[in-house]
Design an enzyme around this catalytic site. Structure first.
Site, PDB file in Angstrom:
ATOM      1  N   SER A   1      20.144   3.785  13.979  1.00 10.91           N
ATOM      2  CA  SER A   1      20.736   5.089  13.652  1.00 10.91           C
ATOM      3  C   SER A   1      19.680   6.175  13.797  1.00 10.91           C
ATOM      4  O   SER A   1      18.664   6.155  13.106  1.00 10.91           O
ATOM      5  CB  SER A   1      21.292   5.075  12.226  1.00 10.91           C
ATOM      6  OG  SER A   1      22.322   4.128  12.106  1.00 10.91           O
TER       7      SER A   1
ATOM      8  N   ARG B   1      17.217   7.976   2.225  1.00 12.38           N
ATOM      9  CA  ARG B   1      16.324   7.740   3.359  1.00 12.38           C
ATOM     10  C   ARG B   1      15.007   8.499   3.178  1.00 12.38           C
ATOM     11  O   ARG B   1      14.437   9.032   4.128  1.00 12.38           O
ATOM     12  CB  ARG B   1      16.985   8.135   4.680  1.00 12.38           C
ATOM     13  CG  ARG B   1      18.283   7.399   4.972  1.00 12.38           C
ATOM     14  CD  ARG B   1      18.091   5.886   5.103  1.00 12.38           C
ATOM     15  NE  ARG B   1      19.357   5.250   5.371  1.00 12.38           N
ATOM     16  CZ  ARG B   1      20.192   4.819   4.407  1.00 12.38           C
ATOM     17  NH1 ARG B   1      19.857   4.956   3.134  1.00 12.38           N
ATOM     18  NH2 ARG B   1      21.330   4.257   4.710  1.00 12.38           N
TER      19      ARG B   1
ATOM     20  N   GLU C   1      16.774  10.482  11.213  1.00  9.50           N
ATOM     21  CA  GLU C   1      16.285   9.353  10.439  1.00  9.50           C
ATOM     22  C   GLU C   1      15.026   8.788  11.092  1.00  9.50           C
ATOM     23  O   GLU C   1      14.103   8.330  10.416  1.00  9.50           O
ATOM     24  CB  GLU C   1      17.358   8.274  10.343  1.00  9.50           C
ATOM     25  CG  GLU C   1      16.989   7.113   9.461  1.00  9.50           C
ATOM     26  CD  GLU C   1      18.147   6.175   9.188  1.00  9.50           C
ATOM     27  OE1 GLU C   1      17.904   4.978   9.043  1.00  9.50           O
ATOM     28  OE2 GLU C   1      19.310   6.642   9.149  1.00  9.50           O
TER      29      GLU C   1
END
Length: 336
Positions: free
Chosen positions: A235, A164, A331
């Site tokens: 998320s 990520r 995130e």
């Protein structure tokens, strides 16, 4: 091209929060992006780039600067013997690209079906799902380097991809204009992820990219809130990687804790911690909650603020740390 003024982040982000934008430029070409940057530089204003706002927590105070709303369109396909090079404008809706490639029988993006956002945002976060990461298919990324206002092409290795993460995320001087993917025409399905493996074992036909993409969208629909009904960024936290020793200690205390070894240690699903260890599935404070069907997803009701979401997320992070000694990382990106 004239800038649009006093538009709220709340109308441009999927969490539906955020204050006014001083100047908004909707850009549909590389030249328009350059013009917006030139405007910002001439006015000595900071700038940011926004796609579909699906991974953004925007400030209640808004932004006293220039926001580039990335809308560069277009897809081109260059066919080779065993693969295709697919170039898509940064403003193309991600799942539109996935579906077009899947329908053409091109392998590589199908496990990433259904992810909200634009093509330009995909390499920034190195989006991933269901056993795949976008870095595995990216051939090159075309960027505007605002240090020199020159357009450059970065190959895969230059992008510094991680979990990520990427150089494109860390270096705000680089604006993504388009992305070129190298997709195979002779690949095999990637069905290692448990939900896909379960469907395959039940006899579902997952023999083509289009069929896998459809299955992934169906799985996501069961786990993630509908963006038309909920304020959410998907998320909210990353799945943490902890040391092998720390994992073994937690696994002995919390039976059934999944672990996936990697080069840095063991990655664990934070959703398991939130659900099975902390019993926070559906947990709510005011206008903010963890989604009933997937506790890794934070949901904001109408009227929620960035300050409220921040406080809620910090509380969740503290609870995780107190119970497991794990430091969580978001995130979702704070904007600006």
């Amino acid at each position: 091209m004239m800038p649009k003024e006093q538009i709220l982040f709340a109308g441009l982000t999927t969490l539906r929060v955020g204050g006014p934008i001083h100047d908004l430029f909707e850009c549909t070409s590389e030249n328009e992006v350059l013009n917006a940057i030139t405007f910002a530089q001439a006015k000595h204003l900071p700038w940011r780039v926004l796609g579909e706002g699906s991974n953004v927590l925007a400030s209640d105070e808004g932004f006293e600067g220039v926001v580039i709303l990335m809308r560069i369109p277009g897809m081109t396909f260059t066919e080779e013997e065993s693969f295709s090079l697919v170039t898509a404008g940064a403003g193309v809706h991600w799942d539109t690209l996935v579906e077009e490639c899947a329908q053409r029988g091109l392998w590589g993006l199908e496990n990433l079906a259904g992810i909200p956002g634009t093509v330009g945002a995909s390499p920034v976060q190195n989006i991933g799902a269901y056993g795949s990461e976008v870095k595995d298919t990216i051939h090159s990324v075309r960027v505007l380097n605002t240090r020199s206002n020159a357009i450059e092409d970065m190959d895969n290795a230059s992008c510094g991809f991680g979990y990520r993460d990427s150089l494109l995320k860390r270096d705000s001087a680089l604006i993504i204009l388009s992305v070129t993917f190298k997709l195979s025409r002779n690949s095999a399905p990637s069905l290692s992820y448990k939900d896909l493996a379960a469907r395959a074992s039940e006899g579902e036909d997952l023999s083509t990219p289009a069929k896998i993409a459809a299955a992934v969208r169906s799985i996501r629909a069961q786990k993630f809130p509908d963006l038309h009904e909920y304020g959410t960024a998907g998320s909210f936290f990353k799945n943490p990687t902890i040391s092998t020793e720390a994992y073994e200690k937690l696994a002995s205390e919390y039976k059934g804790l999944p672990g996936f070894p990697n080069a840095e240690g063991v990655k664990i699903p934070l959703a398991f911690v939130l659900d099975k260890i902390l019993n926070l599935r559906g947990y709510r404070e005011g206008n903010v909650s963890l989604f009933e069907r997937q506790p890794l997803v934070l949901v904001a009701d109408h009227g929620a603020t960035q300050e409220e979401i921040d406080a809620f997320a910090n509380e969740i992070a503290q609870r995780v740390f107190d119970a497991t000694n794990i430091t969580t990382e978001r995130e979702v990106r704070t904007f600006p």
